[in-house]
Design a protein around this motif. Structure first.
Motif, mmCIF file in Angstrom:
data_model
loop_
_atom_site.group_PDB
_atom_site.id
_atom_site.type_symbol
_atom_site.label_atom_id
_atom_site.label_comp_id
_atom_site.label_asym_id
_atom_site.label_seq_id
_atom_site.Cartn_x
_atom_site.Cartn_y
_atom_site.Cartn_z
ATOM 1 N N THR A 121 0.831 -1.196 0.000
ATOM 2 C CA THR A 121 0.000 0.000 0.000
ATOM 3 C C THR A 121 0.871 1.252 0.000
ATOM 4 O O THR A 121 0.361 2.362 -0.170
ATOM 5 N N GLN A 122 2.185 1.075 0.151
ATOM 6 C CA GLN A 122 3.102 2.212 0.024
ATOM 7 C C GLN A 122 2.986 2.867 -1.347
ATOM 8 O O GLN A 122 3.263 4.069 -1.482
ATOM 9 N N PHE B 244 0.421 5.478 -0.897
ATOM 10 C CA PHE B 244 0.968 6.574 -0.093
ATOM 11 C C PHE B 244 1.985 7.384 -0.900
ATOM 12 O O PHE B 244 2.032 8.616 -0.794
ATOM 13 N N THR B 245 2.816 6.714 -1.701
ATOM 14 C CA THR B 245 3.812 7.412 -2.503
ATOM 15 C C THR B 245 3.148 8.355 -3.494
ATOM 16 O O THR B 245 3.549 9.521 -3.648
ATOM 17 N N PHE C 53 1.591 11.314 -1.558
ATOM 18 C CA PHE C 53 2.613 12.259 -1.095
ATOM 19 C C PHE C 53 3.255 12.998 -2.272
ATOM 20 O O PHE C 53 3.566 14.189 -2.172
ATOM 21 N N ALA D 176 3.191 3.523 5.011
ATOM 22 C CA ALA D 176 3.112 4.984 4.937
ATOM 23 C C ALA D 176 4.497 5.613 5.082
ATOM 24 O O ALA D 176 4.840 6.573 4.374
ATOM 25 N N GLY E 27 6.293 5.195 1.804
ATOM 26 C CA GLY E 27 5.802 6.136 0.805
ATOM 27 C C GLY E 27 6.374 7.526 0.989
ATOM 28 O O GLY E 27 6.784 8.184 0.029
ATOM 29 N N LEU E 28 6.417 8.000 2.243
ATOM 30 C CA LEU E 28 7.004 9.309 2.515
ATOM 31 C C LEU E 28 8.499 9.301 2.204
ATOM 32 O O LEU E 28 9.046 10.272 1.656
#
Length: 302
Positions: A95-96, A99-100, A103, A151, A154-155
């Motif tokens: 799921t990153q 999030f990527t 972001f 998460a 992703g950040l």
């Protein structure tokens, strides 16, 4: 992506997918924070003695170390130790990609095309199908830790994209050096005195995650992020659970059901569609094909 870079992204997904089975082996012999700290210690030394400066400001090194090194891997390994199986973990962590993209769009102002949205939607339908079939077999807290790890990853992707290090391998060596001390300190405070006695399989696990997955994997990952938008590269990590669940089935004996196979097909198709570029029709409005390239009959007619 061109075919060589596409093959590189898929190969990286295979390395990271098998990594979950390897980490599960390592966690049988080491506490999670100590395992993460030892991983980055091995990745940093002795390479740090020959790497030279990272080529970017130190704040970017610290930022990636905090998000990917400490955040992602600390939360991930604690979650796996708390009960998340390797197959499901490889799925949840991806799921990153969502999030990527979120972001990157909000912080870097990257453009989100309709093709990427549709491709990600198809891929996440596959992820949802796997999740529904597999079920959340681990404790809710362990599941939440893996989502938080996604998460953080992703950040970290966005931070690394913003840093744009000129040498990805050298940058990852320094990220490892910055990640190891806080992880080892937390291990000492939360897990007690380190116990480094382990059988060969435990040490081989550390060698794989330190050199193949960390230095090699994130070196390639950073190299791709320097050449493509983060929202273009990130979807390819959705292939990781395909390889992760397959290797878990082959090595660890986890079952692979028909819905999971169908979901894997959706993930592959969605990722390839999201990362590909549409072919332009040379006869689209506003563009004319050169007369010399038209069939002879049409040239005579003109």
């Amino acid at each position: 992506m061109n075919p060589r870079h596409l093959a590189l992204a898929v190969g990286l997904a295979a390395v990271w997918g098998f990594n979950f089975v390897v980490m599960q082996v390592g966690l049988r012999h080491f506490p999670p924070l100590l395992y993460a700290g030892a991983r980055f210690t091995m990745a940093a030394f002795p390479a740090l003695l020959f790497a030279g400066r990272p080529g970017v400001q130190w704040r970017w090194v610290a930022g990636v170390a905090a998000t990917i090194g400490v955040g992602q891997f600390g939360l991930l390994l604690v979650g796996m130790r708390a009960g998340m199986p390797a197959g499901l973990t490889s799925l949840v962590l991806q799921t990153q990609a969502l999030f990527t993209v979120l972001f990157a769009v909000t912080l870097l102002k990257e453009r989100l095309t309709a093709r990427r949205v549709l491709g990600l939607a198809v891929a996440f339908c596959g992820l949802t199908l796997v999740a529904l079939d597999f079920g959340v077999s681990g404790p809710l807290g362990a599941f939440a830790l893996c989502v938080a790890a996604a998460a953080a990853w992703g950040l970290g992707n966005v931070v690394q994209r913003r840093a744009a290090p000129p040498d990805s391998l050298r940058f990852m060596v320094w990220v490892s050096a910055f990640s190891a001390p806080p992880l080892l300190l937390m291990s000492f405070l939360l897990e007690g005195m380190p116990v480094l006695s382990a059988p060969p399989e435990g040490w081989l696990s550390l060698v794989y995650v330190a050199f193949v997955s960390t230095l090699g994997g994130f070196g390639v990952w950073g190299w791709l992020l320097r050449r493509y938008d983060a929202s273009t590269v990130a979807p390819y990590t959705l292939l990781v659970p395909v390889f992760g669940m397959s290797s878990a089935a082959l090595v660890a004996g986890e079952s692979l059901s028909l819905p999971e196979v169908l979901a894997a097909a959706l993930i592959v198709c969605g990722v390839l569609y999201a990362g590909s570029k549409p072919r332009r029709d040379p006869l689209t409005p506003g563009r004319r094909r050169p007369l010399s390239r038209l069939p002879a009959a049409l040239q005579r007619r003109g």
